[in-house]
Design an enzyme around this catalytic site. Structure first.
Site, PDB file in Angstrom:
ATOM      1  N   ASP A   1       2.224 -23.386  21.982  1.00  0.00           N
ATOM      2  CA  ASP A   1       1.922 -24.043  20.719  1.00  0.00           C
ATOM      3  C   ASP A   1       2.772 -23.366  19.651  1.00  0.00           C
ATOM      4  OD1 ASP A   1       0.506 -25.622  18.776  1.00  0.00           O
ATOM      5  OD2 ASP A   1      -0.604 -23.802  18.278  1.00  0.00           O
TER       6      ASP A   1
ATOM      7  N   ASP B   1      -3.578 -20.836  20.269  1.00  0.00           N
ATOM      8  CA  ASP B   1      -4.638 -20.092  19.571  1.00  0.00           C
ATOM      9  C   ASP B   1      -5.600 -20.989  18.812  1.00  0.00           C
ATOM     10  OD1 ASP B   1      -3.117 -20.893  17.353  1.00  0.00           O
ATOM     11  OD2 ASP B   1      -3.523 -19.035  16.277  1.00  0.00           O
TER      12      ASP B   1
ATOM     13  N   ASP C   1      -5.857 -26.525  21.282  1.00  0.00           N
ATOM     14  CA  ASP C   1      -5.118 -26.075  22.459  1.00  0.00           C
ATOM     15  C   ASP C   1      -6.014 -25.911  23.686  1.00  0.00           C
ATOM     16  OD1 ASP C   1      -2.697 -25.837  21.011  1.00  0.00           O
ATOM     17  OD2 ASP C   1      -3.346 -23.899  20.228  1.00  0.00           O
TER      18      ASP C   1
END
Length: 767
Positions: free
Chosen positions: A317, A515, A519
């Site tokens: 990400d 995080d 996700d």
């Protein structure tokens, strides 16, 4: 008793059981040996038979457990060896096999307990009390009663109870969360995490999270989850049971048939007991988990560690993973007669009273510039608009443009909006005494260590890197180019992220790093999910197999290296042990080893395999660079100067912009050149003399500082060139003279930006 305490109690009982069994079997072996030395074979046989029976009962239980879980087990070989030892009247061999089994169980329990103890130590020191400061003084309260916005006092040596923002500079021992052994200096306005220890004088802070949402509480939950979700390790031997057990029985039966001697069959079974597989592999894997925890990495079990070692495709990400995940001021654009530093000082003074994430960024920027903040009075939030209050008799407002501006926007507002759109920046508009004064542009900066981390991950065995984000395509593509990813997927929602992970997983083992809550599905679907939990536990941490408790993504490279090394040593120890066992089986089959001698030889093979497995605990190759205390102090001092000079770089572009007008402000250009010569160039020379040797010692390799020296020289050359060009112009400069000066300033700005990025990536990220 809650579930975590019950699990710990059961773990202690299991460890105690293994100790008692080992002691009992060893005592029986020694008693029998004493009788044997006294030449009383009948009395000697009694304790040895008892030890063999104890081992037989133990192996029967382990086989029953395996059958209940529908799992094959090589413990059947040990069971047959024990039965055979009793049938052929070799009780000493049976007693040695029993001790062998109990030794394995004891070592496995101890290795597991050690890893859990190192992780559980985090939970044991969780803060319970906080000291809240109000108009009546300082009062001790339960940490659960702390609210967002409370002012807290943390004494020297005390644990920070909740996440917060510092009201004054302080030094913290962050080793419990990050593994960093040296105290970390935090300036006023910086974020501080719960669970770290105040290493200096008492310090005041503002709580930005409640206790249950703070970083340390998140780590405690993660530890409990790791202990709960880690299933009993499926021993490497069990994976080979379907082939190994029939092979052993065939060799044993063949030795019996060809020789007509059942003792040979028992001898084969004794040396075939696969203790190197039963013991060495689990001990190596559990030692790897223990070692990873020292680097601030929680790996949820042996299976996760093995999958981490197998990973080849790494998906990231963007926000909070490749970028810092929190905004910082990138530029200040002001009205024509407003000083940028004064506007920032007033804004930060007001924002000291706010727990908003943008407020923290503004306060930190003011502290970095060395500005002295004042106390604000009458501060009040206007929901949906911003913050208002009085600072040094000035009424200050911060917030949305609609709350600050009236009428058509002036040129500086249009310029700010254009730059914000190009860079994907957030904007905070400011008004002083009812008059629009400027706008603060905030961006989520790239992590300085991200490009180095990507190179380290490739060195650790990652063959493909993929950026998957919900952010705009242009911003995602820019980040992907800078850090060096192989592919970029932008504008993706959680379902689309999940589909990308599944697509990559179909081609090679994957590791997904994130995080955020969005996700979590992708982390759960990947071969290994890795979550960053430095700012508290989220759904991503709950779904992940690996959790980084420090705010450094390069810890993942260390974890992968540790996983590779643990798996390699586990296989080497097990393979070496089993090769020696196979040779012993051959010797036993032809009658060169009795059951007793075979048991003693097998015990020696076990000890050798276990010793090899324990080498995982020794220091190995990692990505982490360790600086000496002297180098660390010098680098930190230069980094403070580096940070303080950041606004000067933006001033170079601002002055260049002003030279495009019909009435250029040459006095402002003169002041800029004076600052460049008096502040910037001495700093660059200090870096050349002090920082570059530190980099060379830390990174090694062929000429790691050549590019830095070249840009230091180029910066000084460009500053000298600008000074000559400025000295040559008259009071009424020609348009082409202004064009040359403006081009020189823009060129210097670009070089300084690139140089600073290189230093932050390859030098200051080592801090």
């Amino acid at each position: 008793m809650n579930s975590s305490r019950l699990r710990r109690a059961l773990g202690l009982l299991r460890a105690d059981r293994e100790v008692l069994l080992f002691i009992a079997a060893t005592a029986m072996l020694l008693v029998g040996a004493a009788f044997a030395l006294a030449r009383d074979e009948e009395l000697a046989a009694g304790p040895w038979i008892a030890a063999t029976a104890l081992g037989l009962a133990y192996s029967t239980v382990t086989i029953a457990v395996a059958l209940r879980h529908h799992r094959p087990s090589v413990d059947v070989i040990a069971w047959l060896a024990l039965v055979g030892a009793l049938l052929v009247r070799e009780p000493l061999a049976g007693a040695i096999i029993a001790i062998m089994l109990f030794t394995g169980g004891l070592l496995e329990a101890r290795a597991s307990a050690r890893a859990k103890r190192e992780l559980g130590a985090l939970a044991a020191r969780a803060p319970r009390i906080a000291r809240r400061e109000d108009h009546d003084g300082v009062h001790e309260i339960p940490v659960t009663e702390v609210g967002v916005g409370d002012r807290l006092l943390v004494g020297a040596g005390e644990i920070v109870p909740v996440d917060g923002r510092l009201l004054e500079s302080a030094s913290f021992d962050e080793s419990a969360l990050s593994g960093e052994p040296m105290p970390v200096e935090r300036p006023a306005g910086d974020d501080v995490r719960s669970g770290v220890v105040n290493a200096a004088r008492p310090v005041r802070m503002v709580a930005t999270e409640t206790a249950d949402r703070s970083a340390y509480a998140g780590v405690v939950r993660l530890v409990e989850q790791a202990q709960a979700s880690t299933a009993p390790f499926v021993r490497l031997a069990d994976r080979f049971a379907l082939a190994f057990v029939p092979l052993t029985l065939a060799v044993s039966g063949l030795a019996w048939v060809l020789s007509g001697d059942p003792v040979r069959a028992v001898a084969v079974l004794v040396v075939a007991t696969p203790c190197p597989l039963l013991l060495a592999a689990p001990i190596a894997i559990m030692s790897g988990l223990s070692r990873a925890s020292r680097y601030g990495v929680i790996i949820k079990g042996g299976a996760a560690l093995e999958q981490l070692a197998a990973g080849r495709v790494l998906l990231f990400d963007k926000t909070g993973t490749l970028t810092r995940g929190r905004p910082s001021i990138s530029e200040i654009i002001t009205a024509d007669d407003t000083d940028a530093d004064e506007l920032l000082r007033l804004s930060a003074s007001l924002d000291q009273t706010s727990a908003h994430v943008l407020a923290a960024a503004i306060v930190t920027a003011a502290r970095d510039r060395g500005l002295t903040l004042s106390s604000a009075s009458g501060a009040e939030e206007q929901p949906g608009y911003g913050l208002r209050g009085t600072v040094d008799r000035h009424v200050v407002r911060l917030g949305k443009a609609a709350w600050i501006l009236e009428g058509p926007p002036p040129a500086w507002v249009r310029r700010a909006r254009r730059r914000a759109a190009l860079d994907g920046s957030l904007t905070v508009f400011a008004a002083v005494d009812g008059r629009p004064a400027g706008v603060l542009l905030l961006t989520d900066p790239l992590r300085a260590d991200a490009p180095r981390m990507m190179r380290a991950l490739r060195n650790a065995g990652i063959t493909r890197t993929v950026l998957v984000t919900g952010d705009r395509a242009d911003i995602a593509a820019s980040v992907g180019r800078i850090v060096g990813t192989d592919a970029v997927y932008a504008d993706r929602d959680p379902a689309e992220k999940l589909a990308i992970v599944q697509e990559e997983q179909a081609t090679a083992p994957t590791i997904m790093v994130g995080d955020g809550i969005n996700d979590a599905p992708a982390l759960a679907a990947a071969g290994v999910g890795v979550a960053l939990a430095a700012r508290g536990a989220t759904a991503s941490a709950e779904a992940a197999d690996v959790v980084l408790t420090s705010d450094r993504v390069d810890g993942l490279a260390d974890a992968i290296l540790i996983a590779h090394r643990s798996r390699r040593i586990a296989r080497r120890a097990a393979g070496t042990g089993m090769a020696l066992s196979a040779a012993a089986m051959a010797l036993a089959a032809v009658g060169l080893l009795t059951p007793t001698l075979g048991a003693i030889l097998q015990e020696g093979i076990d000890v050798a395999a276990i010793a090899m497995a324990l080498t995982v605990l020794l220091p190995g190759r990692t990505h982490t660079v360790v600086l000496s205390e002297a180098d660390l102090a010098a680098a930190r001092r230069l980094y403070e100067q580096h940070t303080a000079l950041g606004p000067l770089i933006e001033q170079v572009r601002a002055v260049a912009d002003d030279l495009s007008g019909s009435r250029p402000d040459l006095e402002r250009l003169r002041e800029l050149l004076d600052r460049l010569e008096l502040d910037l160039l001495p700093h660059e020379r200090a870096e050349e003399e002090q920082l570059l040797p530190i980099i060379a010692r830390a990174l090694g390799g062929p000429d790691p500082t050549g590019a830095f020296s070249r840009t230091h020289a180029e910066i000084e050359h460009q500053v000298r060139r600008l000074r000559r060009g400025f000295d040559d112009i008259g009071e009424e400069p020609e348009p082409d003279e202004l064009t040359d000066l403006r081009a020189g300033l823009y060129g210097l700005y670009a070089i300084m930006r690139l140089h600073n990025a290189q230093e932050e990536e390859n030098a200051f990220s080592l801090l």
